[in-house]
Design an enzyme around this catalytic site. Structure first.
Site, PDB file in Angstrom:
ATOM      1  N   ARG A 152      41.416  31.020  49.849  1.00 29.10           N
ATOM      2  CA  ARG A 152      41.109  29.622  50.105  1.00 29.10           C
ATOM      3  C   ARG A 152      41.031  29.259  51.582  1.00 29.10           C
ATOM      4  NH1 ARG A 152      38.941  29.469  45.670  1.00 29.10           N
ATOM      5  NH2 ARG A 152      40.218  29.429  43.814  1.00 29.10           N
ATOM      6  N   ASP A 209      46.751  26.172  29.472  1.00 25.05           N
ATOM      7  CA  ASP A 209      46.392  26.704  30.793  1.00 25.05           C
ATOM      8  C   ASP A 209      45.824  25.621  31.705  1.00 25.05           C
ATOM      9  OD1 ASP A 209      46.059  28.557  32.811  1.00 25.05           O
ATOM     10  OD2 ASP A 209      44.127  29.247  32.104  1.00 25.05           O
TER      11      ASP A 209
END
Lengths: 365, 537
Positions: free
Chosen positions: B139, B311
């Site tokens: 990232r 999730d």
């Protein structure tokens, strides 16, 4: 877990459907193996993720079909031919235990075959490589010495630790940490007396259990999904669901249960775009979504859309001719979605409706 | 080194004072100089110095040179393609570039490049020799002084010299054997480098750490899942479930300097799908948490997805802004959460003001007294499957949303989707995932949400599913988004009307950023292995 990112294609990263991928270390240097339609796989798949993610996975044709199908739902632009090519390449190149092309349906009864799992990608590059034969011998050691306290799947119990989640085991390489632990540190009862070879075999067995626990492991298959009431399903099919408006159990759906295993049949009902692999090992065909474009002068063209966004629409008509238009208020675009009826049901189904209608369709052997 | 940093700082200060006037030429500024962490409190418009551009996470720029009136004149300044590493891999820019003192810092797993932000000329490249881990995406970097920090898939925090990319030190931040990996862009706050961890294949607890910028030494660690006896432990059945409870810290936190609080969203509990062995709300997974920046002690929490079994990591950036609620100016925090819900909280106290769906969902029975959704047990995964919206990828995934204080709108590149959620492991003690969601239908849309009410002000539906790029809003009344067909699109921030687009050939793989250099506003996006810089001339 994050996916591509659909995370985007990250978003697949955070996404759950796809086991992440890209293999690390030495695996990174490998190209996709030769094979028919490798170019299609490279072209279509690499726009969202590294194609090297395939190289550590082994799946049946059916499982590859499900995986690629879910990519279509995430925006992959694939026509039927490309779908078959991609699944064909993957199932041939990365088959489950050499079962390339058999399309063996996974059923509850089928013995779950072993396949390499996510543990091949996650974790360190120097992780233990499980020797299946040694693991099988290790299993006999385990049954003789360990199973009473640590359980059938080595997940522990009131009398013994969970060995799958054990940091001692996770740090182990071919017995390097469990060997000393067993002779010196095994708690409470007597130290376990094993030969060096037995320790190594036990290590293979335990690492195999860890791999099996992961989401690409052999236990990760649908169980019995046939829990519905076939009679109620028949009613739903003919009345509430409106299925009979388009389908006939003696026509297009005759013997449908012979074509799909129950989990695939359920997916075809709820998500008809799922190119579920049939019991015969072929991908199910898709109905064609078409669009009709009408220009300001009133001419119309109908065909399969190749691009459809706010700025451009392009399509190929039945004669194979390609058309491309800039979008404007004067340009009319009409979509013909053969699955619109199914999509409308997503907001109205109860889970009982789904299970009932699948149980009904399962009677159509 | 300290002397050098001071020198850079002095230059920087001079540069800042002279930043008025687009065509100014003054004393030569050293390109690629360092960054005083104090400047992060008020980043200059010629920079994008953190993952989110500033501490607030708004991804809003005050620049107006590019605006709704002239965006059609935006033109390409340069196109940079990542060099081939000779291994056949096509890499993906899945992070946010950092721009400081005219230099841009970009990453893919194990690699960092510095390139000239004016020309894309490469200045240096650093390659980390990996010992493994999942190489899915990175990232980006954090910067402080003359150091740059990034995480590697094999669980290291690495510090490089900003000027030439040589390594200063590295520090292990997780255990590869336990199948953690590291991908987060570190956030520098005062003298702390904040690091998160990734991975949810084996049942492990998540954590957030602070490290010393000079040495990498651990300063504090906050464990997402409590230990027995601690607050929150009552939401777990036993110590074993807690020890394996998940909650990864996938995305950089945000920070309020006045309150000295960090805000982090935490990931899903584990086992992921089969939740029978972890009855309870499973705090502090799936939560927005406020932590004291100097100690890591928790100030408050809010849980978007109690006892998640789908999730739905609640890791989306907690976005900080000022607004009026109940008739008074408030310090607010908003999150568009992966579970399809939008929340506005008071960031001093955690008090909830707004809980609303930004896409229609079917998994709740309303909200509780705290404003948290109440999961409907009937929509937990089951052996024969249960139909749930959204799917595991969620109403929005990791890619950043944006808030514009100018329009008061919170923009979300949203997805509506369904999956059948199955239990695969029906044993008494499922581990790992224990199930799965399978679905093959979704639709995508850009949603503009009024933060005061949670109501959708406008919605721009994309023509086809997919996409999910990150977003940027600007004071030029623009929102920049990626559509599912590889277009970078500028939309009118007030109306949602598309004003300009360009097809990048590949889907955007991160969030767009903007900055001003030499009097020109740049717009920068990554798509696959390419970076596109557009400029207003």
């Amino acid at each position: 877990m994050i996916h591509v990112m659909r995370s985007t294609c990250l978003s697949f990263l955070l996404t759950a459907t796809l086991a992440p991928l890209a293999a690390a270390g030495h695996a990174q240097s490998s190209q996709l193996p030769e094979g028919a339609h490798r170019d299609t796989v490279q072209r279509v798949c690499s726009s969202c993720h590294s194609v090297q993610m395939f190289t550590a996975r082994k799946m049946s044709r059916e499982q590859w079909g499900t995986t690629v199908s879910s990519m279509v739902a995430r925006g992959a632009k694939i026509n039927d031919d490309e779908f078959d090519q991609i699944v064909g390449y993957l199932a041939t190149t990365f088959p489950l235990n050499g079962e390339a092309g058999t399309g063996a349906a996974t059923t509850k009864q089928a013995k779950a075959p072993r396949r390499p799992s996510l543990i091949d990608q996650a974790g360190s590059d120097d992780k233990q490589i499980v020797d299946e034969d040694a693991a099988a011998r290790g299993k006999t050691v385990y049954i003789a010495q360990c199973i009473t306290c640590h359980g059938t799947r080595a997940r522990g119990g009131s009398r013994g630790a969970d060995l799958v989640r054990s940091v001692v085991v996770l740090h182990d390489r071919y017995g390097s940490t469990i060997g000393p632990y067993l002779t010196q540190g095994h708690p409470k009862s007597k130290p376990v007396e094993l030969t060096q070879e037995q320790v190594k075999e036990l290590s293979h067995f335990l690492h195999q259990q860890i791999g099996d626990t992961l989401r690409t492991g052999p236990y990760n298959n649908p169980l019995d999904i046939l829990v519905g009431d076939a009679k109620a399903g028949k009613l739903y099919f003919e009345n509430t669901g409106g299925c009979a408006k388009c389908h006939s159990v003696t026509g297009d759906l005759a013997h449908i249960a012979g074509k799909y295993a129950p989990p695939a049949l359920q997916q075809k009902v709820v998500f008809p775009q799922n190119r579920a692999i049939t019991k015969q090992g072929t991908a199910s065909r898709q109905l064609v979504t078409t669009i009709t474009v009408t220009t300001s002068s009133g001419t119309t063209v109908t065909g399969e859309p190749l691009n459809l966004d706010d700025f451009n629409v392009s399509l190929r008509d039945a004669n194979g001719h390609y058309f491309s238009f800039a979008c404007s208020p004067e340009l009319k675009v009409e979509k013909h979605n053969p699955y619109a009826g199914h999509e409308a049901l997503l907001d109205t189904y109860t889970d009982k409706d789904i299970h009932d209608v699948v149980s009904y369709l399962e009677t159509l052997q | 080194m300290k002397l050098l940093a001071t020198f850079f700082l002095a230059l920087f200060t001079v540069a800042s004072m002279r930043a008025e006037g687009p065509e100014q030429t003054g004393p030569a500024k050293q390109t690629g100089g360092g960054l005083d962490p104090a400047v992060l409190l008020n980043p200059t418009p010629d920079s994008w110095p953190t993952y989110n551009g500033d501490y607030s996470g708004r991804r809003f720029s005050t620049l107006t040179q590019i605006n709704d009136k002239n965006v059609k004149s935006l033109s390409l300044a340069w196109l940079y393609q990542l060099p081939s590493m000779g291994d056949g891999m096509v890499r993906r820019l899945a992070g946010t570039p950092i721009v400081v003192n005219g230099v841009m810092y970009i990453t893919v797993p194990d690699h960092v490049w510095a390139i000239d932000a004016r020309t894309s000329k490469p200045l240096w490249h650093y390659a980390w020799t990996s010992k493994g881990g999942i190489h899915l995406g990175n990232r980006g970097v954090g910067i402080s002084g003359d150091s740059l920090y990034f995480e590697t898939p094999d669980c290291n925090l690495v510090a490089l010299n900003l000027a030439d990319g040589t390594k200063r030190w590295s520090q292990s931040i997780c255990d590869l054997d336990q199948m953690y990996y590291a991908s987060v862009a570190p956030l520098v706050v005062k003298n702390h480098v904040i690091t998160g961890v990734s991975g949810d294949d084996l049942d492990r607890p998540g954590f957030l750490e602070a490290h010393d910028p000079e040495t990498g030494a651990l300063q504090w660690r906050w464990s997402v899942v409590p230990s027995p006896g601690e607050p929150g432990s009552e939401t777990w059945p036993d110590a074993d479930a807690m020890a394996h409870g998940g909650g990864m810290t996938w995305i950089s936190p945000t920070y309020d300097p006045e309150l000295n609080l960090l805000y982090i969203g935490t990931g899903n509990p584990q086992p992921v799908i089969a939740g029978t062995g972890r009855e309870g709300a499973n705090l502090y997974t799936e939560s927005i948490v406020a932590l004291h920046a100097d100690t890591g002690k928790m100030a408050w929490y809010f849980q978007p997805s109690p006892h998640d079994t789908h999730d739905w990591d609640a890791i989306q950036t907690p976005v900080l802004f000022e607004g009026v609620m109940e008739g008074k100016p408030r310090k607010l925090l908003a999150q568009a959460s992966r579970n399809g819900w939008f929340f506005v909280l008071d960031r001093e106290t955690g008090k909830n003001y707004v809980s609303s769906e930004f896409v229609k969902t079917n998994w709740t029975k309303g909200v509780d007294a705290k404003g948290q959704p109440i999961p409907n047990p009937a929509k937990e995964p089951q052996i024969p499957g249960v139909l749930v919206t959204p799917d595991s990828s969620g109403g929005v995934n990791w890619a950043p949303s944006t808030f514009s204080p100018k329009t008061g709108l919170f923009y979300i590149n949203a997805t509506r989707s369904f999956s059948m959620f199955y239990i695969y492991d029906d044993s008494q003690k499922p581990e790992g995932w224990g199930g799965h969601g399978i679905g093959v239908w979704s639709e995508a849309m850009l949603q503009a949400v009024d933060y005061r009410t949670g109501k959708i002000k406008w919605s721009h539906k994309w023509q086809t599913p997919g996409g999910e790029s990150g977003l940027l809003s600007t004071a030029g009344n623009l929102v920049f988004a990626g559509d599912p067909n590889n277009n970078l699109v500028a939309l009118d921030a007030t109306t949602g009307n598309p004003l300009w687009h360009v097809n990048l050939g590949t889907g955007m793989s991160n969030g767009p950023i903007t900055y001003e250099l030499d009097g020109h506003q740049y717009l920068l996006v990554g798509a696959g292995d390419k970076l596109f810089a557009f400029v207003m001339n």
